[in-house]
Design a protein around this motif. Structure first.
Motif, mmCIF file in Angstrom:
data_model
loop_
_atom_site.group_PDB
_atom_site.id
_atom_site.type_symbol
_atom_site.label_atom_id
_atom_site.label_comp_id
_atom_site.label_asym_id
_atom_site.label_seq_id
_atom_site.Cartn_x
_atom_site.Cartn_y
_atom_site.Cartn_z
ATOM 1 N N ALA A 39 0.770 -1.200 -0.047
ATOM 2 C CA ALA A 39 -0.240 -0.022 -0.027
ATOM 3 C C ALA A 39 0.748 1.284 0.013
ATOM 4 N N ASN B 119 3.480 3.917 -2.575
ATOM 5 C CA ASN B 119 3.401 4.852 -3.642
ATOM 6 C C ASN B 119 2.463 4.750 -4.694
ATOM 7 N N GLY C 226 8.042 4.516 -16.492
ATOM 8 C CA GLY C 226 8.005 4.107 -14.926
ATOM 9 C C GLY C 226 8.977 4.929 -14.094
ATOM 10 N N LEU D 185 5.671 -5.422 -10.222
ATOM 11 C CA LEU D 185 7.109 -5.576 -9.990
ATOM 12 C C LEU D 185 7.896 -5.321 -11.238
ATOM 13 N N ASN E 151 -2.066 -10.393 4.119
ATOM 14 C CA ASN E 151 -2.178 -10.534 2.350
ATOM 15 C C ASN E 151 -3.151 -11.920 2.302
ATOM 16 N N ALA F 290 7.632 -4.329 -2.988
ATOM 17 C CA ALA F 290 9.122 -4.415 -3.883
ATOM 18 C C ALA F 290 9.316 -5.816 -4.546
ATOM 19 N N PRO F 291 9.870 -5.546 -5.584
ATOM 20 C CA PRO F 291 10.441 -6.775 -6.463
ATOM 21 C C PRO F 291 11.000 -7.996 -5.526
ATOM 22 N N HIS G 213 3.199 -1.982 6.800
ATOM 23 C CA HIS G 213 3.392 -1.206 7.864
ATOM 24 C C HIS G 213 2.037 -0.812 8.351
HETATM 25 N N1 LIG Z 1 6.780 4.241 -7.332
HETATM 26 C C1 LIG Z 1 6.790 4.339 -8.726
HETATM 27 O O1 LIG Z 1 6.552 5.096 -9.257
HETATM 28 C C2 LIG Z 1 6.465 2.688 -9.563
HETATM 29 C C3 LIG Z 1 6.620 1.632 -8.640
HETATM 30 N N2 LIG Z 1 6.549 0.503 -9.550
HETATM 31 C C4 LIG Z 1 6.659 -1.028 -8.817
HETATM 32 O O2 LIG Z 1 5.740 -1.013 -7.770
HETATM 33 C C5 LIG Z 1 6.106 -1.589 -6.736
HETATM 34 C C6 LIG Z 1 5.822 -0.893 -5.221
HETATM 35 O O3 LIG Z 1 6.539 0.146 -5.437
HETATM 36 P P1 LIG Z 1 6.259 1.607 -4.509
HETATM 37 O O4 LIG Z 1 4.749 1.823 -4.334
HETATM 38 O O5 LIG Z 1 6.978 2.735 -5.167
HETATM 39 O O6 LIG Z 1 7.054 0.986 -3.327
HETATM 40 P P2 LIG Z 1 6.772 1.514 -1.656
HETATM 41 O O7 LIG Z 1 8.062 1.069 -0.919
HETATM 42 O O8 LIG Z 1 6.283 2.783 -1.636
HETATM 43 O O9 LIG Z 1 5.641 0.354 -1.220
HETATM 44 C C7 LIG Z 1 5.932 -0.823 -0.995
HETATM 45 C C8 LIG Z 1 4.768 -1.465 -0.147
HETATM 46 O O10 LIG Z 1 4.846 -2.716 0.244
HETATM 47 C C9 LIG Z 1 4.555 -2.840 1.581
HETATM 48 N N3 LIG Z 1 5.168 -4.267 1.968
HETATM 49 C C10 LIG Z 1 6.383 -4.336 2.556
HETATM 50 N N4 LIG Z 1 6.408 -5.681 3.020
HETATM 51 C C11 LIG Z 1 5.140 -6.264 2.794
HETATM 52 C C12 LIG Z 1 4.674 -7.568 3.037
HETATM 53 N N5 LIG Z 1 5.152 -8.556 3.499
HETATM 54 N N6 LIG Z 1 3.337 -7.597 2.502
HETATM 55 C C13 LIG Z 1 2.556 -6.722 1.897
HETATM 56 N N7 LIG Z 1 3.158 -5.533 1.758
HETATM 57 C C14 LIG Z 1 4.475 -5.306 2.222
HETATM 58 C C15 LIG Z 1 4.997 -1.392 2.083
HETATM 59 O O11 LIG Z 1 4.733 -1.409 3.498
HETATM 60 C C16 LIG Z 1 4.467 -0.682 1.387
HETATM 61 O O12 LIG Z 1 3.211 -0.442 1.603
HETATM 62 C C17 LIG Z 1 7.547 -1.918 -6.914
HETATM 63 O O13 LIG Z 1 7.610 -3.286 -7.152
HETATM 64 C C18 LIG Z 1 7.662 -0.955 -7.787
HETATM 65 O O14 LIG Z 1 8.865 -1.509 -8.866
HETATM 66 C C19 LIG Z 1 6.061 0.369 -11.017
HETATM 67 C C20 LIG Z 1 6.132 1.416 -11.532
HETATM 68 C C21 LIG Z 1 6.468 2.635 -10.888
#
Ligand SMILES: NC(=O)C1=CN([C@@H]2O[C@H](COP(=O)(O)OP(=O)(O)OC[C@H]3O[C@@H](n4cnc5c(N)ncnc54)[C@H](O)[C@@H]3O)[C@@H](O)[C@H]2O)C=CC1
Ligand SMILES: O=C(O)[C@@H]1CCC=N1
Length: 263
Positions: A8, A10, A171, A96, A55, A70-71, A36
């Motif tokens: 949940a 960005n 992206g 991812l 989940n 995260a990937p 979190h």
């Molecule tokens: N931020 C961007 O502009 C873009 C991101 N992505 C992809 O989207 C995915 C997420 O990226 P962001 O949102 O930027 O990262 P982020 O770090 O903002 O969000 C990651 C989320 O995963 C959650 N998380 C951590 N451990 C977890 C678990 N065990 N179970 C469930 N949730 C868990 C975190 O609490 C957080 O809410 C990545 O794979 C990234 O490569 C793809 C395109 C653009």
């Protein structure tokens, strides 16, 4: 239609913002879980989406699930929801970077419709650029997935071999554009503008220029020629930017982004 988000952060929040703004879904249609609780629970309370405790609970309640972690967390998350997907093989939309359909299928370890989706942050304003590719099991649901993604901006079907390039050009590129806007506005500050005024001026100029490229038959450099009056200010600036390595710097940054995605 219940859309679940595992993660949940960005990007999940940007997609949710775009879907709610477009009224494609209601807050009550969205279920989230993140790593979190101190972050995702207040977010859910603020927006009206439903926060759940695991989940697995997302996968149990959703019709489709968006994998937005995260990937490196993809594999453990699939392991967590494996039994739920065996019982109810709902479509999984993976955000991812660097994880192809074959790897996703291996991690799922049960037949499941998979769509690899690569959005950018601008989906929050329904001005996103999103690529997608799906496995065979997702063929039936894909038109509906694309219809939903289209509510977030432009979409494009891409072969997997082009996904790394897409990550760099769409992206990650909003960050590159923000850097350019900041550099432009900082130069304005150098010459006495406030940062707020300089940022607004620079951002509006970039936004309008992008709209011009999208609506014109001219190439970007043809448009630059229309801006650059003979003997004028623009060509003086362009030549110095180029001498300072503007285009090679951008291409080297794209090379590094693609290399990282392919690691
Ligand atoms: N931020 C961007 O502009 C873009 C991101 N992505 C992809 O989207 C995915 C997420 O990226 P962001 O949102 O930027 O990262 P982020 O770090 O903002 O969000 C990651 C989320 O995963 C959650 N998380 C951590 N451990 C977890 C678990 N065990 N179970 C469930 N949730 C868990 C975190 O609490 C957080 O809410 C990545 O794979 C990234 O490569 C793809 C395109 C653009
Ligand atoms: O920086 C990243 O890894 C993610 C993927 C594209 C944009 N943000």
């Amino acid at each position: 239609m219940k859309l679940g988000f595992i993660g949940a952060g960005n990007m999940a929040q940007a997609i949710i913002a775009g879907l709610l703004k477009a009224k494609a879904l209601a807050p009550s249609d969205i279920i989230i879980h993140g790593g979190h609780p101190e972050n995702f629970e207040p977010y859910a309370a603020r927006t009206g989406v439903t926060a759940v405790a695991s989940n697995t609970a997302v996968a149990e309640a959703a019709d489709w699930v968006v994998l937005a972690v995260a990937p490196a967390l993809g594999q453990p998350v699939f392991a967590e929801v494996h039994d739920t997907l065996v019982k109810r093989p709902i479509p999984v939309l993976s955000l991812l970077t660097g994880v192809d359909l074959k790897t996703l299928a291996a991690w799922a370890n049960t037949p499941v419709p998979l769509v690899r989706v690569m959005p950018n942050l601008n989906v929050a304003l329904n001005a996103g650029m999103t690529a997608y590719v799906a496995n065979e099991a997702a063929a039936q649901v894909l038109p509906d997935v694309v219809a939903l993604l289209s509510r977030l901006g432009e979409t494009i079907a891409l072969p997997e071999k082009d996904f790394s390039t897409f990550v760099a050009l769409a992206g990650s590129s909003p960050a590159f554009v923000y850097m350019f806007i900041d550099a432009l506005s900082r130069a304005g500050v150098k010459y006495g503008l406030t940062k707020a005024a300089a940022t607004k001026i620079a951002a509006q100029a970039v936004s309008g220029s992008a709209q011009m490229v999208l609506s014109s038959r001219d190439s970007p450099l043809d448009l630059a020629d229309k801006v650059a009056s003979p003997g004028g200010t623009t060509v003086a600036g362009m030549l110095v930017m180029e001498a300072a390595g503007f285009m090679p710097a951008v291409v080297a940054g794209v090379d590094a982004t693609i290399a990282k995605d392919r690691e």
